[in-house]
Design a protein around this motif. Structure first.
Motif, PDB file in Angstrom:
ATOM      1  N   LEU A   1     -53.148  40.409  18.877  1.00 58.99           N
ATOM      2  CA  LEU A   1     -51.970  40.542  18.033  1.00 58.99           C
ATOM      3  C   LEU A   1     -52.347  41.045  16.643  1.00 58.99           C
ATOM      4  O   LEU A   1     -53.413  40.747  16.123  1.00 58.99           O
ATOM      5  CB  LEU A   1     -51.248  39.199  17.916  1.00 58.99           C
ATOM      6  CG  LEU A   1     -50.710  38.601  19.220  1.00 58.99           C
ATOM      7  CD1 LEU A   1     -49.934  37.321  18.912  1.00 58.99           C
ATOM      8  CD2 LEU A   1     -49.822  39.590  19.951  1.00 58.99           C
TER       9      LEU A   1
ATOM     10  N   MET B   1     -43.451  48.951  14.580  1.00 62.73           N
ATOM     11  CA  MET B   1     -44.190  47.983  15.388  1.00 62.73           C
ATOM     12  C   MET B   1     -44.227  48.378  16.861  1.00 62.73           C
ATOM     13  O   MET B   1     -43.245  48.880  17.403  1.00 62.73           O
ATOM     14  CB  MET B   1     -43.540  46.602  15.255  1.00 62.73           C
ATOM     15  CG  MET B   1     -43.315  46.182  13.820  1.00 62.73           C
ATOM     16  SD  MET B   1     -42.290  44.684  13.689  1.00 62.73           S
ATOM     17  CE  MET B   1     -41.584  44.918  12.048  1.00 62.73           C
TER      18      MET B   1
ATOM     19  N   SER C   1     -44.948  46.631  20.575  1.00 57.32           N
ATOM     20  CA  SER C   1     -45.126  45.413  21.345  1.00 57.32           C
ATOM     21  C   SER C   1     -44.852  45.741  22.798  1.00 57.32           C
ATOM     22  O   SER C   1     -44.507  46.879  23.140  1.00 57.32           O
ATOM     23  CB  SER C   1     -44.209  44.291  20.845  1.00 57.32           C
ATOM     24  OG  SER C   1     -42.855  44.642  21.027  1.00 57.32           O
TER      25      SER C   1
ATOM     26  N   ILE D   1     -46.541  41.559  18.771  1.00 56.52           N
ATOM     27  CA  ILE D   1     -46.862  42.852  18.165  1.00 56.52           C
ATOM     28  C   ILE D   1     -48.350  43.155  18.300  1.00 56.52           C
ATOM     29  O   ILE D   1     -49.199  42.414  17.802  1.00 56.52           O
ATOM     30  CB  ILE D   1     -46.470  42.879  16.669  1.00 56.52           C
ATOM     31  CG1 ILE D   1     -45.021  42.437  16.473  1.00 56.52           C
ATOM     32  CG2 ILE D   1     -46.701  44.269  16.092  1.00 56.52           C
ATOM     33  CD1 ILE D   1     -44.000  43.278  17.155  1.00 56.52           C
TER      34      ILE D   1
ATOM     35  N   TRP E   1     -45.040  38.070   7.942  1.00 56.02           N
ATOM     36  CA  TRP E   1     -45.484  39.045   8.931  1.00 56.02           C
ATOM     37  C   TRP E   1     -46.129  38.378  10.143  1.00 56.02           C
ATOM     38  O   TRP E   1     -45.846  38.757  11.279  1.00 56.02           O
ATOM     39  CB  TRP E   1     -46.444  40.048   8.314  1.00 56.02           C
ATOM     40  CG  TRP E   1     -47.156  40.847   9.364  1.00 56.02           C
ATOM     41  CD1 TRP E   1     -48.472  40.812   9.700  1.00 56.02           C
ATOM     42  CD2 TRP E   1     -46.548  41.758  10.293  1.00 56.02           C
ATOM     43  NE1 TRP E   1     -48.731  41.643  10.768  1.00 56.02           N
ATOM     44  CE2 TRP E   1     -47.563  42.229  11.148  1.00 56.02           C
ATOM     45  CE3 TRP E   1     -45.235  42.210  10.488  1.00 56.02           C
ATOM     46  CZ2 TRP E   1     -47.321  43.137  12.175  1.00 56.02           C
ATOM     47  CZ3 TRP E   1     -44.986  43.116  11.514  1.00 56.02           C
ATOM     48  CH2 TRP E   1     -46.022  43.578  12.339  1.00 56.02           C
TER      49      TRP E   1
ATOM     50  N   ALA F   1     -45.170  38.951  14.078  1.00 55.79           N
ATOM     51  CA  ALA F   1     -46.158  39.489  15.029  1.00 55.79           C
ATOM     52  C   ALA F   1     -46.323  38.561  16.221  1.00 55.79           C
ATOM     53  O   ALA F   1     -46.374  39.007  17.368  1.00 55.79           O
ATOM     54  CB  ALA F   1     -47.490  39.711  14.327  1.00 55.79           C
TER      55      ALA F   1
END
Length: 206
Positions: free
Chosen positions: A32, A48, A50, A112, A103, A107
């Motif tokens: 991550l 981002m 993911s 992420i 953040w 994430a």
């Protein structure tokens, strides 16, 4: 009738193969991206990557290759007292709103695997106006725009939040022809000539 059965079997096989690929890509372990680059600035756009089912759907609709797509976007707000950054973004879902979040929390929650930082060349007055607007959206918890109508800022989806805030701060970051479309995707931001890529959380291969 045999022809239709064969077509149906081929279609089912294709769906099955895609489902297996989707499962492998979404479930396999990844590192991550819990820390942003050290040189990020307030107002930077964070695109981002993911690998959730929702992210794969966004990439599929966006029409980009699997490894090139982005699934979500936010804007860097302020640095917290512990040295980490807060991000303002529009969280999807029935109860989704515009929120300010650390953040690392974003994430982890979104799985992420990479964040790519883009920067608009804004002056100090535009930056201040941008951050004031974002603070207001988050303070009011503006509802998530499930209808993806970027002509109405009473509700906001993730890319709409970014483009609307920048436009209202006096520094549009996408062309009018993009705004004339049905929806704005993260790929539109990545391809904008008004944003410059300045960093990534991905560690270079050795």
């Amino acid at each position: 009738m045999r022809l239709f059965r064969n077509i149906g079997r081929a279609f089912s096989l294709a769906i099955g193969i895609y489902a297996v690929f989707f499962a492998v890509q979404t479930l396999r372990p990844r590192t991550l991206a819990l820390t942003l680059p050290a040189d990020v600035k307030p107002g930077d756009v964070v695109l981002m990557r993911s690998h959730t089912w929702r992210a794969e759907l966004v990439r599929l609709i966006d029409g980009v290759r699997y490894r090139d797509g982005f699934s979500h976007v936010g804007i860097v707000a302020v640095r917290s007292v512990d040295g980490t950054w807060d991000i303002i973004h529009a969280v999807p879902g029935a109860d989704g709103t515009v929120r300010r979040e650390a953040w690392a929390s974003i994430a982890r929650g979104g799985g992420i695997s990479e964040a790519v930082i883009y920067r608009a060349e804004i002056n100090s007055a535009e930056q201040a106006a941008l951050l004031t607007l974002l603070d207001d959206y988050a303070a009011r918890a503006v509802p998530f725009d499930g209808g993806f109508d970027h002509t109405d800022d009473r509700t906001l989806y993730c890319t709409e939040l970014v483009t609307t805030a920048y436009a209202q701060a006096g520094h549009p970051i996408v062309d009018d022809k993009i705004l004339a479309g049905r929806a704005i995707f993260p790929g539109h931001l990545a391809g904008s000539d008004r944003l410059r890529r300045v960093g990534t959380t991905r560690v270079p291969a050795r």
